[in-house]
Write a protein that holds these residues in place. Sequence first.
Motif: not given
Length: 330
Positions: A100-103, A271-272, A295-299
Amino acid sequence: TLGDKIIETLSRPYEVDQHTLYIGASVGTAIGPRDGRTVEMLMRSADLALYRSKDQGGGSHSQYEPKLHVHAEERRVMEIALRKALENDEFSLNYQPVVSADSGGVVGFEALLRWNNPEFGIVSPAKFVPLAEDARLIVPIGEWVMRTACKEAMKWPSAVKVAVNVSADQLNDPEFLNMVVSALQDSDLPAHRLEIEVTESIFMSEGTGAAGKLDEVIAMGINLSLDDFGTGYSSLSYLKRLPVDTLKIDREFIKDIPDSESDMQITSAIINLAQNLGFKVVAEGVETAEQLAFLKANQCELAQGFYFSKPIPAHKAMILLESQQLRSRA
């Protein structure tokens, strides 16, 4: 000069029944007596030169060199060894985490084939996989990978998936679907925990039935990801035709972030696009904190690369998962 002229002439478009057809050409030459003193030796030498032209992508002319014979002999010996590798238990799987890019938590692993031969040592997949495809060995080797990965994944927490790469030759095998079903049944792995990775190149040959096979794969509840998206044969029509779950952004677009503005724009656009179509996105080849921050900034949901972990043997994958479970309980 003659070889180049032949290639140029044959490569011109042909008009047949109001259709424009293109035929490529490759040429290999040998000159006697330098490259052979008999017809058979000359033909063999010219054939080796021809294979060199094809290996370079075609559309070119190559002359025979003695080192081509050395290379061909090495390839022959390696092919013999590769044919015995399965029965000699020389293959193994390494697993690279998908996080997970976030966690940073591990959500799955990609199974990557490794070959350790007593004579050649550890052989690069870039070297032996094309050889396995040429020697028509990729189907039995691919079956071993599928069965081994499914069995290993059953040792992991139930939320962790395993991804297995599948080639065009495997998809064209009439027994492919039966093999996948058998691998799941023998391992007791639920279908939703298996992900099959394919590249866009498998759709270049129309009539292979690849899309139909993948429809059946999806119907079983197996996930499907499109690997190396954005390179080679990219076409949005594949996304329309295929029930893809995940797009994997090729590492070529990630490696120069944040220095390359164009790579950042392309990655952001992919990504979009994926998110608007309801796909998950995995960014491959993440190696720096700056790349992860972008990558996090671009969800971007998921990431894979040396920043998190190199491909690791099965026992180390278990250790990684166990340490993650301990942290989550703390």
